[in-house]
Design an enzyme around this catalytic site. Structure first.
Site, PDB file in Angstrom:
ATOM      1  CE  LYS A  98      -2.582   2.581   3.070  1.00  0.00           C
ATOM      2  NZ  LYS A  98      -3.407   2.787   4.244  1.00  0.00           N
ATOM      3  N   GLY A 159      -7.903   9.122  10.636  1.00  0.00           N
ATOM      4  CA  GLY A 159      -8.142   9.234  12.072  1.00  0.00           C
ATOM      5  C   GLY A 159      -9.190  10.266  12.461  1.00  0.00           C
ATOM      6  CB  ALA A 185      -8.113   7.406   5.537  1.00  0.00           C
ATOM      7  N   GLY A 186     -10.716   7.713   7.461  1.00  0.00           N
ATOM      8  CA  GLY A 186     -11.788   8.645   7.810  1.00  0.00           C
ATOM      9  C   GLY A 186     -13.125   7.997   8.149  1.00  0.00           C
ATOM     10  CG  ASN A 207      -5.943   1.566  12.664  1.00  0.00           C
ATOM     11  OD1 ASN A 207      -6.032   0.472  13.204  1.00  0.00           O
ATOM     12  ND2 ASN A 207      -5.155   2.510  13.119  1.00  0.00           N
ATOM     13  CB  THR A 208      -9.002   5.711  13.908  1.00  0.00           C
ATOM     14  OG1 THR A 208      -7.738   5.972  13.305  1.00  0.00           O
ATOM     15  CG2 THR A 208      -9.095   6.486  15.210  1.00  0.00           C
TER      16      THR A 208
HETATM   17  C1  LIG Z   1      -4.048   5.818   4.759  1.00  0.00           C
HETATM   18  C2  LIG Z   1      -3.995   5.324   6.111  1.00  0.00           C
HETATM   19  O1  LIG Z   1      -3.022   5.434   6.802  1.00  0.00           O
HETATM   20  C3  LIG Z   1      -5.155   4.616   6.578  1.00  0.00           C
HETATM   21  O2  LIG Z   1      -5.083   3.286   6.187  1.00  0.00           O
HETATM   22  C4  LIG Z   1      -5.341   4.665   8.031  1.00  0.00           C
HETATM   23  O3  LIG Z   1      -4.470   3.804   8.670  1.00  0.00           O
HETATM   24  C5  LIG Z   1      -6.731   4.301   8.338  1.00  0.00           C
HETATM   25  O4  LIG Z   1      -7.417   5.451   8.507  1.00  0.00           O
HETATM   26  P1  LIG Z   1      -8.429   5.539   9.715  1.00  0.00           P
HETATM   27  O5  LIG Z   1      -7.623   5.351  10.948  1.00  0.00           O
HETATM   28  O6  LIG Z   1      -9.030   6.909   9.576  1.00  0.00           O
HETATM   29  O7  LIG Z   1      -9.432   4.449   9.519  1.00  0.00           O
END
Ligand SMILES: CC(=O)[C@@H](O)[C@H](O)COP(=O)(O)O
Length: 256
Positions: A98, A159, A185-186, A207-208
């Site tokens: 990635k 995040g 993300a987001g 992730n977050t």
């Molecule tokens: C691009 C990036 O680093 C994402 O994969 C991030 O790790 C996940 O984003 P969130 O923590 O907002 O879900």
């Protein structure tokens, strides 16, 4: 449900999870298991996979069950990203990468020029390239034309949990793409994940929203269900929106 294909790999799950910010390895392991994800991404620079003394999530998991997706987080130039990708490959990890090249410390938005440069170089070196990008429609097309294997547009800043701030751009990217579009993300809640999937995204990387939730294991399950519901809805075809009402019951045969 249809399978997700990226490069020469096929996946049943359309949910990918990041590996940072969990309260504990045990919590993370349980969240990963309940999510039924098949792809885990991790920052090569942040995870000391080479230090046998350090605790490591990868040791906790049955690695037969997961594809590892190393990412170039921490890179600010194409050169750095390429170096990180080569390191991941040299350490025997799969050749998927990635590409993530951050261009702004405050927003953590990607640098489009360096992202493009790194993606092209890694394609030349034979990597299966999944590129994290903003929701820029033209950039997404250019990346596809260069041959990347998946586009990963952000829903909103990493995040932030803001969800999809520009659904129209996302729809344009999805409509024009013949490679997988993974919203990355987001994402803040299962509603955001389901929405992205209903728009036609091929998958979600987050992730977050799970790792920092009040109860990560429950949230992992909720995200799994959100992604599945959104995908099923997309495959089923939602009804068109109308301005005016239409009766739910037919009038024929009704007693007057
Ligand atoms: C691009 C990036 O680093 C994402 O994969 C991030 O790790 C996940 O984003 P969130 O923590 O907002 O879900």
């Amino acid at each position: 449900m249809n399978m997700l294909e990226i490069g020469n790999k096929t996946f049943r799950s359309r949910l990918m999870l990041g590996t940072g910010k969990y309260p504990s390895f045990d919590m993370q392991k349980r969240a990963v298991e309940v999510s039924e994800t098949e792809i885990l991404t991790f920052a090569v620079r942040r995870m000391d996979i080479f230090d046998e003394e350090e605790p490591n999530l990868l040791e906790e998991l049955d690695l037969q069950k997961y594809s590892l997706l190393p990412n170039t987080a921490g890179a600010k130039t194409a050169e750095e990203a390429v170096r990180i990708a080569r390191l991941a490959h040299a350490s025997g990890l799969c050749n998927m990468i990635k590409v993530e090249v951050i261009g702004c410390d405050k927003t953590l938005l990607p640098d489009p020029f360096e992202t493009m440069k790194a993606s092209v170089q890694l394609l030349e070196e034979g990597f299966t390239v999944l590129t994290y990008t903003s929701d820029d429609v033209v950039l997404a097309k250019r990346l596809e034309e260069e041959g990347v294997h998946a586009i990963m547009p952000g829903a909103s800043p990493i995040g932030s949990g803001q969800g999809i701030v520009n659904p129209m751009n996302l729809e344009f990217i999805i409509e024009q793409s013949s490679i997988p579009v993974i919203v990355d993300a987001g994402i803040g809640s299962p509603k955001d994940a389901a929405y992205a999937m209903e728009l036609g995204a091929d998958g979600i990387l987050l992730n977050t929203a799970v790792s920092s939730a009040g109860h990560p294991v429950k949230m992992a399950e909720a995200m799994k269900l959100g992604v599945k519901a959104g995908r099923l809805s997309y495959e089923a075809g939602r009804i068109p929106k109308k301005i005016y009402a239409s009766k739910s019951s037919p009038e024929i045969g009704m007693i007057k």
